[in-house]
Write an enzyme that holds these catalytic residues in place. Structure first.
Site, PDB file in Angstrom:
ATOM      1  N   HIS A 166      38.826 -35.764   9.522  1.00  0.00           N
ATOM      2  CA  HIS A 166      37.606 -35.129   9.818  1.00  0.00           C
ATOM      3  C   HIS A 166      36.625 -36.133   9.040  1.00  0.00           C
ATOM      4  O   HIS A 166      36.641 -36.483   7.983  1.00  0.00           O
ATOM      5  CB  HIS A 166      37.195 -33.710   9.117  1.00  0.00           C
ATOM      6  CG  HIS A 166      36.185 -33.182   9.376  1.00  0.00           C
ATOM      7  ND1 HIS A 166      35.499 -33.192  10.654  1.00  0.00           N
ATOM      8  CD2 HIS A 166      35.439 -32.737   8.645  1.00  0.00           C
ATOM      9  CE1 HIS A 166      34.353 -32.462  10.482  1.00  0.00           C
ATOM     10  NE2 HIS A 166      34.308 -32.160   9.194  1.00  0.00           N
TER      11      HIS A 166
ATOM     12  N   HIS B 175      28.078 -33.358   8.641  1.00  0.00           N
ATOM     13  CA  HIS B 175      29.268 -33.315   9.574  1.00  0.00           C
ATOM     14  C   HIS B 175      29.173 -32.431  10.698  1.00  0.00           C
ATOM     15  O   HIS B 175      28.615 -31.475  10.672  1.00  0.00           O
ATOM     16  CB  HIS B 175      30.628 -33.214   8.846  1.00  0.00           C
ATOM     17  CG  HIS B 175      30.780 -32.136   7.847  1.00  0.00           C
ATOM     18  ND1 HIS B 175      31.644 -31.171   8.036  1.00  0.00           N
ATOM     19  CD2 HIS B 175      29.877 -31.578   7.046  1.00  0.00           C
ATOM     20  CE1 HIS B 175      31.597 -30.164   7.375  1.00  0.00           C
ATOM     21  NE2 HIS B 175      30.476 -30.591   6.388  1.00  0.00           N
TER      22      HIS B 175
ATOM     23  N   CYS C 174      33.981 -35.178  15.838  1.00  0.00           N
ATOM     24  CA  CYS C 174      33.258 -35.467  14.377  1.00  0.00           C
ATOM     25  C   CYS C 174      32.999 -37.167  14.221  1.00  0.00           C
ATOM     26  O   CYS C 174      32.129 -37.499  13.610  1.00  0.00           O
ATOM     27  CB  CYS C 174      33.812 -35.003  13.247  1.00  0.00           C
ATOM     28  SG  CYS C 174      35.689 -35.214  13.211  1.00  0.00           S
TER      29      CYS C 174
END
Length: 251
Positions: free
Chosen positions: A30, A42, A161
């Site tokens: 991530h 994010h 992401c």
């Protein structure tokens, strides 16, 4: 930083750094943009689950992450004080503390402006790019802009992401008409899947175990070469199917 690991200590983080953390036993990572004072911006989907929609991988990751999500009635004492317009916001572009972003994982720094040799030496995608980063001020400006305006619908292949962090750092985004985003991680998954399929077909095509072994070793060697070429071809620093993102405030 080096070929073997991109791990970094918290005290060495700088404003505008593109950071990431592995999830689910290093299955995927991530990504986000480090702001300052332990804050990260994010891009997520549904309570921080970094998945797309409708695939077996999505459902597997969703199920694995569910126990790790912080319930809305028990918010993080740090993140809950941040200035989002909706404090219960758990998807889209969000701001959270570094601990919530890491979710128990390690801290890694995404590298920019690497050479082709270095890029190919990193067997795993989603760790570096040939593209150059713009100034920390520009990176942070884009990150906060997307925090206010959003970054579109989350898609594990086309708009994830890593795509978000790459866009913040470079100002580049893949043209919407293409079938795949700029994420190095997604490119690696697709290239690796191609190798697995090719190996399976070779197994079915060979009746002799020795013949299969010889052919499969050769096939895997060629497959790894194809994997590396595909990763490089899909890097944001090489591909041409990208456009410069112009923010409304800059026009």
């Amino acid at each position: 930083m080096g070929v073997l690991t991109n791990k970094i200590k918290r005290e060495n983080l700088k404003t505008g750094d593109h950071i990431y953390s592995y999830r689910l036993a290093y299955t995927y990572s991530h990504h986000g943009i480090y702001v300052d004072a332990g804050n990260v911006i994010h891009f997520t989907r549904e309570e921080g689950q970094e998945t797309g929609t409708g695939t077996v991988l999505d459902r597997f990751i969703d199920f694995s992450l569910l126990p790790r999500q912080r319930p809305l009635d028990n918010p993080c004492p740090i993140c809950s004080d941040q200035s989002n317009s909706d404090q219960s916001k758990r998807d889209g572009v969000i701001s959270s503390c570094l601990d919530c972003f890491l979710s128990g994982g390690g801290l890694y720094l995404y590298e920019y402006g690497v050479t082709r040799t270095f890029f190919l030496a990193k067997a795993r995608g989603g760790t570096c790019t040939l593209a150059s980063s713009e100034s920390p001020e520009q990176v942070i400006h884009r990150a906060f802009y997307f925090l206010r305006k959003g970054f579109g619908d989350y898609d594990v292949i086309k708009n994830n992401c890593e795509d978000f962090a790459l866009c913040c750092k470079t100002g580049l985004k893949v043209i919407p008409t293409v079938s795949m985003g700029q994420s190095g991680q997604a490119a690696s998954f697709q290239a690796a899947a191609g190798i697995v399929i090719s190996s399976s077909l070779l197994f079915l095509a060979r009746s002799s175990p020795l013949g299969f072994l010889a052919t499969n070793v050769t096939g895997l060697a060629g497959g790894y070469g194809t994997y590396c070429v595909n990763r490089l071809a899909n890097d944001i620093g090489v591909r041409r199917d990208v456009m410069k993102v112009v923010l409304e405030e800059e026009t």
